[in-house]
Design an enzyme around this catalytic site. Structure first.
Site, PDB file in Angstrom:
ATOM      1  N   SER A   1      -4.655  -2.622  -3.606  1.00  0.00           N
ATOM      2  CA  SER A   1      -3.483  -1.939  -4.174  1.00  0.00           C
ATOM      3  C   SER A   1      -3.077  -2.502  -5.531  1.00  0.00           C
ATOM      4  O   SER A   1      -2.625  -1.758  -6.396  1.00  0.00           O
ATOM      5  CB  SER A   1      -2.308  -1.994  -3.196  1.00  0.00           C
ATOM      6  OG  SER A   1      -1.936  -3.324  -2.973  1.00  0.00           O
TER       7      SER A   1
ATOM      8  N   GLY B   1     -10.629   3.452   1.890  1.00  0.00           N
ATOM      9  CA  GLY B   1     -11.660   3.240   0.878  1.00  0.00           C
ATOM     10  C   GLY B   1     -11.486   1.887   0.223  1.00  0.00           C
ATOM     11  O   GLY B   1     -10.631   1.095   0.640  1.00  0.00           O
TER      12      GLY B   1
ATOM     13  N   LYS C   1     -14.364  -4.030   8.227  1.00  0.00           N
ATOM     14  CA  LYS C   1     -14.742  -4.867   7.073  1.00  0.00           C
ATOM     15  C   LYS C   1     -13.775  -6.025   6.883  1.00  0.00           C
ATOM     16  O   LYS C   1     -14.123  -7.017   6.225  1.00  0.00           O
ATOM     17  CB  LYS C   1     -14.888  -4.026   5.798  1.00  0.00           C
ATOM     18  CG  LYS C   1     -13.636  -3.294   5.304  1.00  0.00           C
ATOM     19  CD  LYS C   1     -12.649  -4.120   4.546  1.00  0.00           C
ATOM     20  CE  LYS C   1     -11.339  -3.382   4.370  1.00  0.00           C
ATOM     21  NZ  LYS C   1     -10.270  -4.179   3.739  1.00  0.00           N
TER      22      LYS C   1
ATOM     23  N   LYS D   1      -5.230  -0.169   8.358  1.00  0.00           N
ATOM     24  CA  LYS D   1      -6.581  -0.619   8.713  1.00  0.00           C
ATOM     25  C   LYS D   1      -6.479  -1.689   9.796  1.00  0.00           C
ATOM     26  O   LYS D   1      -6.460  -2.877   9.490  1.00  0.00           O
ATOM     27  CB  LYS D   1      -7.283  -1.177   7.472  1.00  0.00           C
ATOM     28  CG  LYS D   1      -7.541  -0.126   6.368  1.00  0.00           C
ATOM     29  CD  LYS D   1      -8.141  -0.730   5.112  1.00  0.00           C
ATOM     30  CE  LYS D   1      -8.503   0.347   4.096  1.00  0.00           C
ATOM     31  NZ  LYS D   1      -8.945  -0.194   2.808  1.00  0.00           N
TER      32      LYS D   1
ATOM     33  N   TRP E   1       0.826  -1.213   0.000  1.00  0.00           N
ATOM     34  CA  TRP E   1       0.000   0.000   0.000  1.00  0.00           C
ATOM     35  C   TRP E   1       0.862   1.267   0.000  1.00  0.00           C
ATOM     36  O   TRP E   1       0.598   2.214  -0.731  1.00  0.00           O
ATOM     37  CB  TRP E   1      -0.969  -0.042   1.166  1.00  0.00           C
ATOM     38  CG  TRP E   1      -2.086   0.958   1.158  1.00  0.00           C
ATOM     39  CD1 TRP E   1      -2.621   1.569   2.253  1.00  0.00           C
ATOM     40  CD2 TRP E   1      -2.844   1.449   0.024  1.00  0.00           C
ATOM     41  NE1 TRP E   1      -3.650   2.397   1.884  1.00  0.00           N
ATOM     42  CE2 TRP E   1      -3.815   2.350   0.519  1.00  0.00           C
ATOM     43  CE3 TRP E   1      -2.784   1.227  -1.353  1.00  0.00           C
ATOM     44  CZ2 TRP E   1      -4.713   3.030  -0.318  1.00  0.00           C
ATOM     45  CZ3 TRP E   1      -3.685   1.907  -2.189  1.00  0.00           C
ATOM     46  CH2 TRP E   1      -4.630   2.787  -1.673  1.00  0.00           C
TER      47      TRP E   1
ATOM     48  N   ASN F   1      -7.487 -10.712   3.403  1.00  0.00           N
ATOM     49  CA  ASN F   1      -8.445 -11.146   4.428  1.00  0.00           C
ATOM     50  C   ASN F   1      -9.425 -12.166   3.865  1.00  0.00           C
ATOM     51  O   ASN F   1      -9.710 -13.183   4.490  1.00  0.00           O
ATOM     52  CB  ASN F   1      -9.164  -9.925   5.001  1.00  0.00           C
ATOM     53  CG  ASN F   1      -8.231  -9.098   5.850  1.00  0.00           C
ATOM     54  OD1 ASN F   1      -7.877  -9.507   6.952  1.00  0.00           O
ATOM     55  ND2 ASN F   1      -7.783  -7.956   5.340  1.00  0.00           N
TER      56      ASN F   1
HETATM   57  N1  NAP Z   1      -2.496  -3.572   0.216  1.00  0.00           N
HETATM   58  C1  NAP Z   1      -3.666  -2.972   0.137  1.00  0.00           C
HETATM   59  O1  NAP Z   1      -4.397  -3.177  -0.854  1.00  0.00           O
HETATM   60  C2  NAP Z   1      -4.118  -2.034   1.208  1.00  0.00           C
HETATM   61  C3  NAP Z   1      -5.076  -1.077   0.870  1.00  0.00           C
HETATM   62  C4  NAP Z   1      -5.536  -0.221   1.860  1.00  0.00           C
HETATM   63  C5  NAP Z   1      -5.037  -0.311   3.149  1.00  0.00           C
HETATM   64  N2  NAP Z   1      -4.089  -1.249   3.444  1.00  0.00           N
HETATM   65  C6  NAP Z   1      -3.583  -1.285   4.832  1.00  0.00           C
HETATM   66  O2  NAP Z   1      -2.267  -0.758   4.834  1.00  0.00           O
HETATM   67  C7  NAP Z   1      -1.470  -1.417   5.833  1.00  0.00           C
HETATM   68  C8  NAP Z   1      -0.237  -2.003   5.173  1.00  0.00           C
HETATM   69  O3  NAP Z   1      -0.695  -2.931   4.213  1.00  0.00           O
HETATM   70  P1  NAP Z   1       0.250  -3.490   3.063  1.00  0.00           P
HETATM   71  O4  NAP Z   1      -0.620  -4.191   2.117  1.00  0.00           O
HETATM   72  O5  NAP Z   1       1.168  -2.445   2.549  1.00  0.00           O
HETATM   73  O6  NAP Z   1       1.061  -4.567   3.901  1.00  0.00           O
HETATM   74  P2  NAP Z   1       2.501  -5.152   3.612  1.00  0.00           P
HETATM   75  O7  NAP Z   1       2.739  -5.215   2.143  1.00  0.00           O
HETATM   76  O8  NAP Z   1       2.577  -6.369   4.432  1.00  0.00           O
HETATM   77  O9  NAP Z   1       3.476  -4.019   4.193  1.00  0.00           O
HETATM   78  C9  NAP Z   1       3.498  -3.727   5.577  1.00  0.00           C
HETATM   79  C10 NAP Z   1       4.411  -2.570   5.819  1.00  0.00           C
HETATM   80  O10 NAP Z   1       4.485  -2.344   7.229  1.00  0.00           O
HETATM   81  C11 NAP Z   1       5.854  -2.392   7.633  1.00  0.00           C
HETATM   82  N3  NAP Z   1       5.964  -2.932   8.978  1.00  0.00           N
HETATM   83  C12 NAP Z   1       5.406  -4.057   9.452  1.00  0.00           C
HETATM   84  N4  NAP Z   1       5.732  -4.234  10.750  1.00  0.00           N
HETATM   85  C13 NAP Z   1       6.528  -3.194  11.075  1.00  0.00           C
HETATM   86  C14 NAP Z   1       7.185  -2.816  12.263  1.00  0.00           C
HETATM   87  N5  NAP Z   1       7.083  -3.545  13.381  1.00  0.00           N
HETATM   88  N6  NAP Z   1       7.907  -1.673  12.253  1.00  0.00           N
HETATM   89  C15 NAP Z   1       7.996  -0.948  11.129  1.00  0.00           C
HETATM   90  N7  NAP Z   1       7.405  -1.263   9.965  1.00  0.00           N
HETATM   91  C16 NAP Z   1       6.677  -2.363   9.956  1.00  0.00           C
HETATM   92  C17 NAP Z   1       6.514  -3.302   6.624  1.00  0.00           C
HETATM   93  O11 NAP Z   1       7.894  -3.076   6.629  1.00  0.00           O
HETATM   94  P3  NAP Z   1       8.888  -4.196   6.069  1.00  0.00           P
HETATM   95  O12 NAP Z   1       8.615  -4.284   4.592  1.00  0.00           O
HETATM   96  O13 NAP Z   1      10.226  -3.664   6.430  1.00  0.00           O
HETATM   97  O14 NAP Z   1       8.522  -5.481   6.770  1.00  0.00           O
HETATM   98  C18 NAP Z   1       5.840  -2.839   5.341  1.00  0.00           C
HETATM   99  O15 NAP Z   1       6.384  -1.641   4.874  1.00  0.00           O
HETATM  100  C19 NAP Z   1      -2.384  -2.481   6.457  1.00  0.00           C
HETATM  101  O16 NAP Z   1      -2.940  -1.972   7.643  1.00  0.00           O
HETATM  102  C20 NAP Z   1      -3.473  -2.689   5.406  1.00  0.00           C
HETATM  103  O17 NAP Z   1      -4.696  -3.118   5.971  1.00  0.00           O
HETATM  104  C21 NAP Z   1      -3.613  -2.108   2.495  1.00  0.00           C
HETATM  105  O1  G3P Z   2      -5.890  -7.282   1.052  1.00  0.00           O
HETATM  106  P1  G3P Z   2      -6.739  -6.775   2.187  1.00  0.00           P
HETATM  107  O2  G3P Z   2      -7.748  -7.778   2.642  1.00  0.00           O
HETATM  108  O3  G3P Z   2      -5.894  -6.197   3.286  1.00  0.00           O
HETATM  109  O4  G3P Z   2      -7.609  -5.560   1.616  1.00  0.00           O
HETATM  110  C1  G3P Z   2      -6.970  -4.471   1.057  1.00  0.00           C
HETATM  111  C2  G3P Z   2      -7.775  -3.187   1.208  1.00  0.00           C
HETATM  112  O5  G3P Z   2      -8.098  -2.948   2.552  1.00  0.00           O
HETATM  113  C3  G3P Z   2      -9.001  -3.147   0.348  1.00  0.00           C
HETATM  114  O6  G3P Z   2      -9.568  -1.873   0.424  1.00  0.00           O
END
Ligand code: NAP
Ligand code: G3P
Length: 316
Positions: free
Chosen positions: A115, A111, A166, A83, A15, A231
């Site tokens: 990603s 929203g 959600k 989230k 994200w 999820n």
């Molecule tokens: N992906 C989506 O579609 C999406 C959309 C909307 C919202 N979100 C929300 O955005 C957040 C991140 O999601 P993501 O998809 O980007 O997850 P992700 O690909 O697993 O990335 C997680 C990020 O958090 C960092 N992180 C994890 N633990 C940490 C710690 N203890 N200290 C510092 N950094 C830490 C990771 O760093 P490292 O890479 O160094 O481990 C990485 O940059 C979540 O809450 C998710 O629900 C995601």
């Molecule tokens: O891959 P999820 O289940 O973390 O969903 C990603 C976003 O929250 C969708 O809006």
């Protein structure tokens, strides 16, 4: 660019990387931080006007306290795109950022935003919510483009809880599809899931209408219907007989709903909020029930009226 802003994005996961690209397309100076690099240099050299966190829930508090040790301009806006809910404190990410930076504006960005679709340049919309209208509008300008439509909203609690709650219903939706329960069952599950989200949200101070917007119903529909959702994948694979540890180890990134479900159960117990779907997801994740038993427990609950608080004058 006249309106170009210096934007630091914390978290180079799926994200954070996607949001960094969206801000860069608009001509902003974007600095993406991953924890492999020193944060000091990025914060000190770039004088950020906006700091956006896309860190997984488990890292938010630690990263916020690291950022606290650097001097920032007083008008720096914090944006949170995480989230999740913090275990024990039950804080949302924006509550953690606001407590760490009480004099700075905090904006929630949330929203229906899978990603991978946004990274493919497919059209999408999101919401930026804050008690500070100017801050929300600044963030709206940073991210708005012909492929990413950004709306403002004055209810940050509702917007943040929509995106967070959600995820638990998306696990249930994955189970529903994994068991091949059909379209009627899925519609019932998602609709009653929204009822649970509204119940919890109202109790925690959100505005009900927010849950019927992009960050509530919108994100619920996206996440419950897409195999791209981590999820949803958790539920789908559990329904197909995999163990939770095995599923989590093979997921591309974070499925926040697993921890959120545990925190929600604490909140629901403390406040006596009925959340039957979340309760069955909790028991399933804890290995206390099978998917089929969870389904039966939901279907065999006492029969009741559809709405908790139907207007009195409309009642029999
Ligand atoms: N992906 C989506 O579609 C999406 C959309 C909307 C919202 N979100 C929300 O955005 C957040 C991140 O999601 P993501 O998809 O980007 O997850 P992700 O690909 O697993 O990335 C997680 C990020 O958090 C960092 N992180 C994890 N633990 C940490 C710690 N203890 N200290 C510092 N950094 C830490 C990771 O760093 P490292 O890479 O160094 O481990 C990485 O940059 C979540 O809450 C998710 O629900 C995601
Ligand atoms: O891959 P999820 O289940 O973390 O969903 C990603 C976003 O929250 C969708 O809006």
């Amino acid at each position: 660019m006249p309106n170009s802003k210096s934007v630091v994005i914390l978290g180079a996961g799926a994200w954070g990387t996607t949001l960094a690209k969206l801000a860069a397309i608009n001509g902003n100076q974007v600095h993406l931080w991953s924890r492999q690099e020193p944060l000091e240099k990025i914060l000190e050299n770039n004088n950020p006007q906006i700091i956006l966190s896309a860190i997984s829930m488990k890292g938010v508090r630690d990263v916020a306290s690291i950022v606290q040790s650097f001097p920032l301009a007083p008008q720096t806006i914090f944006v949170t795109a995480t989230k999740g809910l913090e275990p024990h404190t039950t804080y949302t990410p924006s509550q953690i950022w606001q407590a760490a930076f009480p004099n700075h504006p905090v904006v929630v960005l949330s929203g229906p935003n899978l990603s991978q679709e946004i990274a493919q340049d497919l059209p999408s919309a999101t919401v930026v919510a804050s008690k500070n209208a100017n801050a929300a509008q600044s963030v709206q300008l940073v991210f708005s483009s012909h492929r990413f439509r950004v709306y403002t909203n004055p209810d940050p609690v509702g917007v943040e809880l929509g995106g967070t709650l959600k995820n638990v219903i998306a696990i249930a939706a994955g189970i529903c599809d994994g068991l091949h329960l059909g379209t009627n069952a899925k519609a019932a599950l998602v609709t009653r899931g929204l009822t649970e989200m509204v119940r919890i949200g109202k109790n925690l101070g959100a505005i009900t209408e927010t849950f019927y917007g992009l960050s509530g119903l919108g994100d619920l529909l996206a996440t419950c219907n897409s195999p791209l959702s981590r999820n949803y994948q958790v539920g789908y694979q559990l329904a197909n007989g995999k163990m939770l540890e095995e599923v989590l180890a093979s997921l591309p990134g974070t499925a926040e709903g697993v921890n959120t479900c545990r925190v929600l159960m604490e909140i629901a117990k403390q406040r006596s909020i009925p959340i039957p779907i979340t309760e069955q997801v909790y028991q399933l994740l804890a290995g206390q029930v099978t998917p089929r038993v969870a389904l039966d427990k939901l279907m065999l609950r006492n029969i009741k009226p559809e709405f908790d608080d139907f207007p009195r004058e409309q009642m029999w």
